[in-house]
Scaffold this motif. Structure first.
Motif, PDB file in Angstrom:
ATOM      1  N   SER A  53       0.880  -0.863   0.237  1.00 24.86           N
ATOM      2  CA  SER A  53      -0.282   0.015   0.222  1.00 24.86           C
ATOM      3  C   SER A  53       0.739   1.494  -0.331  1.00 24.86           C
ATOM      4  O   SER A  53       0.671   2.532  -0.851  1.00 24.86           O
ATOM      5  N   THR A  54       1.797   1.895   1.032  1.00 22.87           N
ATOM      6  CA  THR A  54       3.113   2.253   0.904  1.00 22.87           C
ATOM      7  C   THR A  54       3.455   2.272  -0.800  1.00 22.87           C
ATOM      8  O   THR A  54       3.995   3.793  -1.210  1.00 22.87           O
ATOM      9  N   ALA A  55       4.082   1.156  -1.056  1.00 22.99           N
ATOM     10  CA  ALA A  55       4.733   1.398  -2.545  1.00 22.99           C
ATOM     11  C   ALA A  55       4.131   1.967  -3.655  1.00 22.99           C
ATOM     12  O   ALA A  55       4.245   2.614  -4.301  1.00 22.99           O
ATOM     13  N   ARG A 112       6.696   5.887   8.453  1.00 24.64           N
ATOM     14  CA  ARG A 112       7.145   7.693   8.391  1.00 24.64           C
ATOM     15  C   ARG A 112       6.773   8.040   6.848  1.00 24.64           C
ATOM     16  O   ARG A 112       6.186   9.031   6.476  1.00 24.64           O
ATOM     17  N   LEU A 113       7.700   7.556   6.104  1.00 22.44           N
ATOM     18  CA  LEU A 113       7.033   8.184   4.720  1.00 22.44           C
ATOM     19  C   LEU A 113       5.419   7.969   4.029  1.00 22.44           C
ATOM     20  O   LEU A 113       5.544   8.765   3.870  1.00 22.44           O
ATOM     21  N   GLY A 114       4.922   7.120   4.710  1.00 17.73           N
ATOM     22  CA  GLY A 114       3.660   6.688   4.065  1.00 17.73           C
ATOM     23  C   GLY A 114       2.724   7.311   4.572  1.00 17.73           C
ATOM     24  O   GLY A 114       1.790   8.125   4.352  1.00 17.73           O
ATOM     25  N   VAL A 138      -1.147   8.179   3.528  1.00 17.23           N
ATOM     26  CA  VAL A 138      -1.422   6.976   3.308  1.00 17.23           C
ATOM     27  C   VAL A 138      -2.602   5.985   4.641  1.00 17.23           C
ATOM     28  O   VAL A 138      -2.458   6.607   5.371  1.00 17.23           O
ATOM     29  N   ASP A 139      -3.812   5.652   4.294  1.00 18.77           N
ATOM     30  CA  ASP A 139      -4.706   5.269   5.358  1.00 18.77           C
ATOM     31  C   ASP A 139      -4.570   4.556   5.900  1.00 18.77           C
ATOM     32  O   ASP A 139      -4.939   2.865   4.925  1.00 18.77           O
ATOM     33  N   PHE A 140      -3.334   3.805   7.096  1.00 20.77           N
ATOM     34  CA  PHE A 140      -2.816   2.582   7.375  1.00 20.77           C
ATOM     35  C   PHE A 140      -4.499   1.437   7.871  1.00 20.77           C
ATOM     36  O   PHE A 140      -4.309   0.517   8.169  1.00 20.77           O
ATOM     37  N   SER A 141      -5.060   2.789   8.663  1.00 21.14           N
ATOM     38  CA  SER A 141      -6.413   1.800   9.235  1.00 21.14           C
ATOM     39  C   SER A 141      -6.905   0.451   7.874  1.00 21.14           C
ATOM     40  O   SER A 141      -7.775   0.085   7.973  1.00 21.14           O
ATOM     41  N   LEU A 182      -5.327   0.586  13.357  1.00 21.69           N
ATOM     42  CA  LEU A 182      -5.978  -0.874  13.245  1.00 21.69           C
ATOM     43  C   LEU A 182      -6.671  -1.612  15.185  1.00 21.69           C
ATOM     44  O   LEU A 182      -7.512  -2.230  14.851  1.00 21.69           O
ATOM     45  N   LEU A 183      -5.306  -1.005  15.575  1.00 18.93           N
ATOM     46  CA  LEU A 183      -6.223  -1.400  17.245  1.00 18.93           C
ATOM     47  C   LEU A 183      -6.904  -0.260  17.909  1.00 18.93           C
ATOM     48  O   LEU A 183      -7.121  -0.603  18.402  1.00 18.93           O
TER      49      LEU A 183
END
Length: 224
Positions: free
Chosen positions: A15-17, A176-178, A183-186, A221-222
């Motif tokens: 996803s970050t890529a 950190r870059l994401g 990027v929405d890591f959720s 996610l947590l």
């Protein structure tokens, strides 16, 4: 327009890529997601959500049943997923035989058909969990192979480049870059188990937890 193909599993790295590709000026991004016989579809659903959020040009799904052979715990229902160990040096039971080689070969075929010369994959040597197909030596060799085996690379002389932006980057720096790239890591999923919440004990969960802790960021996610 600059075009790129991104291997998108729906996990943190891929996803970050995808966002790195967009940040590097690739106006049209084509996402490629594989259904390879996983025990659950959580990552595939995450891939769909990430692709929508990023506004990809096209999102293709390829079905390759790699669960027809091997004793991989990600694809074989008879093999349980082991408790994680971030310090392991052996090949884990979650290793899918030659998975990245297969995926990049399909991506090269897609690239050849669309005449796209840039492929992105989110592998890393730094946090690679013992997977042999996440090493720089493999990526370089695969890049040579796809240029010899495609019309685009061999005949039209438009060299295909496999971009692996996180090869020598820690997952913490990647996160950190994401964050900087939006990027929405959720929306991502890393856990090897397909439960409602991450199990917190598999290799992937432990690597993700360590990375977020080192980055000083709470894993969204947590919070759910």
């Amino acid at each position: 327009m600059k075009k790129a193909i991104v291997l998108l599993s729906g996990g943190l790295d891929s996803s970050t890529a995808l966002y790195v590709a967009k940040n590097e000026g690739f106006d049209e991004v084509y996402a490629l997601t594989f259904e390879y016989g996983q025990k659950h579809d959580k990552e595939i659903e995450s891939a769909k959500a990430v692709a929508r959020a990023a506004g990809v040009k096209e999102h293709k799904f390829v079905r390759l049943l790699l669960n027809q052979w091997g004793d991989c715990s990600l694809t074989n229902p008879a093999v349980q997923i082991d408790k994680g160990n971030v310090n392991r040096t052996d090949i884990p039971a979650t290793y899918v035989p030659a998975r990245n080689m297969v995926f990049l070969s399909v991506a090269a075929s897609y690239a050849d058909a669309l005449e796209i010369s840039d492929l992105f994959i989110g592998v890393s040597e730094t946090d690679y969990s013992g997977y042999v197909d996440c090493r720089e030596s493999f990526i370089k060799a695969m890049e040579e192979a796809v240029n010899l085996g495609t019309v685009l690379g061999a005949e039209k002389k438009r060299r295909i480049t496999i971009h692996a932006p996180f090869l020598h980057m820690t997952k913490a720096d990647e996160i950190r870059l994401g964050i900087k790239l939006g990027v929405d890591f959720s929306l991502t999923w890393s856990c090897y188990r397909g439960e409602e919440r991450p199990c917190g004990t598999c290799d992937s969960c432990l690597l993700r937890a360590r990375a977020f802790a080192e980055a000083g960021i709470e894993d969204p996610l947590l919070k759910k």
